[in-house]
Design a protein around this motif. Structure first.
Motif, PDB file in Angstrom:
ATOM      1  N   ASN A  39       2.492  64.826  -0.811  1.00 54.42           N
ATOM      2  CA  ASN A  39       2.513  64.214   0.513  1.00 54.42           C
ATOM      3  C   ASN A  39       1.491  63.102   0.637  1.00 54.42           C
ATOM      4  O   ASN A  39       1.720  62.113   1.360  1.00 54.42           O
ATOM      5  CB  ASN A  39       2.279  65.263   1.600  1.00 54.42           C
ATOM      6  CG  ASN A  39       3.565  65.944   2.036  1.00 54.42           C
ATOM      7  OD1 ASN A  39       4.663  65.478   1.741  1.00 54.42           O
ATOM      8  ND2 ASN A  39       3.431  67.065   2.732  1.00 54.42           N
ATOM      9  N   PRO A  61       6.646  69.921  -1.634  1.00 61.14           N
ATOM     10  CA  PRO A  61       7.024  70.125  -0.235  1.00 61.14           C
ATOM     11  C   PRO A  61       8.348  69.464   0.143  1.00 61.14           C
ATOM     12  O   PRO A  61       8.768  68.489  -0.471  1.00 61.14           O
ATOM     13  CB  PRO A  61       5.866  69.464   0.524  1.00 61.14           C
ATOM     14  CG  PRO A  61       5.457  68.326  -0.374  1.00 61.14           C
ATOM     15  CD  PRO A  61       5.669  68.822  -1.781  1.00 61.14           C
ATOM     16  N   GLY A  66      10.004  67.980   3.734  1.00 62.63           N
ATOM     17  CA  GLY A  66       9.674  67.720   5.134  1.00 62.63           C
ATOM     18  C   GLY A  66       9.684  66.248   5.468  1.00 62.63           C
ATOM     19  O   GLY A  66      10.308  65.438   4.771  1.00 62.63           O
ATOM     20  N   VAL A  73       2.326  64.264   8.498  1.00 63.39           N
ATOM     21  CA  VAL A  73       3.363  65.287   8.341  1.00 63.39           C
ATOM     22  C   VAL A  73       3.788  65.761   9.726  1.00 63.39           C
ATOM     23  O   VAL A  73       2.976  66.268  10.493  1.00 63.39           O
ATOM     24  CB  VAL A  73       2.842  66.473   7.505  1.00 63.39           C
ATOM     25  CG1 VAL A  73       3.911  67.566   7.419  1.00 63.39           C
ATOM     26  CG2 VAL A  73       2.440  66.017   6.110  1.00 63.39           C
ATOM     27  N   GLN A 106       7.707  70.482   8.168  1.00 66.02           N
ATOM     28  CA  GLN A 106       7.735  70.851   6.759  1.00 66.02           C
ATOM     29  C   GLN A 106       8.220  72.286   6.603  1.00 66.02           C
ATOM     30  O   GLN A 106       7.838  73.165   7.374  1.00 66.02           O
ATOM     31  CB  GLN A 106       6.340  70.696   6.152  1.00 66.02           C
ATOM     32  CG  GLN A 106       6.300  70.846   4.642  1.00 66.02           C
ATOM     33  CD  GLN A 106       5.008  70.315   4.050  1.00 66.02           C
ATOM     34  OE1 GLN A 106       4.726  69.123   4.129  1.00 66.02           O
ATOM     35  NE2 GLN A 106       4.205  71.191   3.472  1.00 66.02           N
TER      36      GLN A 106
END
Length: 238
Positions: A178, A210, A212, A220, A223
């Motif tokens: 991320n 991840p 998301g 973020v 997620q």
């Protein structure tokens, strides 16, 4: 545009099972008003980059079973192993009502992906009036890949990924994925959605995501929990 990002079990050499998972997620997504549904890298046949697996599992787009996905309302973006003549590509295909609407071929290949040929284009597609493009997993390490989508008018970047790794490596990279993708979002001003696999392949390899959404500010916003299968939905407003 409402996007659903799917974190799935890893499926190897079982296209029937892969298509079944797509239908299951699509049924739920349709009930939630999802316009586009995103699946992981090489999802249809499974991500193994041995020459034997790629040669045995690859499809030409014109001879695939994607027509079996007719009747599914959301647009689908899913990874597959593509054959084109004597070349093989790590491809993300865009499917609408069982018809191929386009494809993106991974442009930045890892050292272990020498069986594939690199793509050289960053096409942009449209869903619900929103323009989106695709980077596949390792592509996001390179600003020019996301930049190519943005330069062609993309407003959303979709990232099919497959991070089934040795356990120590998976834990090391879990948060770093991320962080890298956030750089691409901030550089381009695009929303970013990713989809990955989860579970254990064997005693050594594990998938943690991840899966998301990142905002254009690199934050973020939704997620799927690590280590679980599921779908997370977000309304993307470029």
């Amino acid at each position: 545009m409402r996007i659903g990002a799917c974190q799935t079990p890893e499926i190897l050499r079982d296209v029937d099972a892969s298509l079944g998972v797509i239908r299951e997620f699509a049924e739920r997504a349709d009930a939630e008003g999802v316009d586009l549904l995103l699946f992981p890298e090489c999802f249809l046949q499974g991500y193994l980059v041995t020459e034997q697996h790629v040669r045995e599992q690859a499809w030409e787009l014109g001879s695939t079973r994607l027509t079996e996905l007719a009747g599914i309302r959301p647009m689908l973006v899913l990874g597959m192993i593509e054959r084109d003549g004597d070349r093989y590509f790590n491809t993300a295909v865009v499917v609408h009502d069982g018809r191929v609407a386009g494809r993106y071929r991974k442009t930045f290949l890892t050292a272990g992906e020498s069986v594939f040929t690199a793509g050289d284009e960053y096409p942009v597609f449209e869903c619900g009036g929103v323009r989106f493009g695709i980077n596949i997993c390792f592509d996001t390490r390179f600003p020019e890949a996301a930049g190519g989508v943005a330069a062609n008018g993309g407003q959303v970047l979709l990232v099919p990924a497959q991070n089934m790794m040795p356990r120590v490596k998976a834990l090391y990279w879990q948060e770093r994925h991320n962080a890298i993708r956030a750089e691409r979002a901030r550089e381009t001003g695009m929303w970013l959605a990713s989809a990955d696999v989860t579970g254990e392949r064997d005693d050594e390899r594990v998938g943690l995501g991840p899966t998301g959404f990142l905002s254009p500010a690199g934050e973020v916003v939704a997620q799927v929990p690590a280590g679980t299968s599921g779908m997370v939905v977000a309304d993307v407003q470029p």
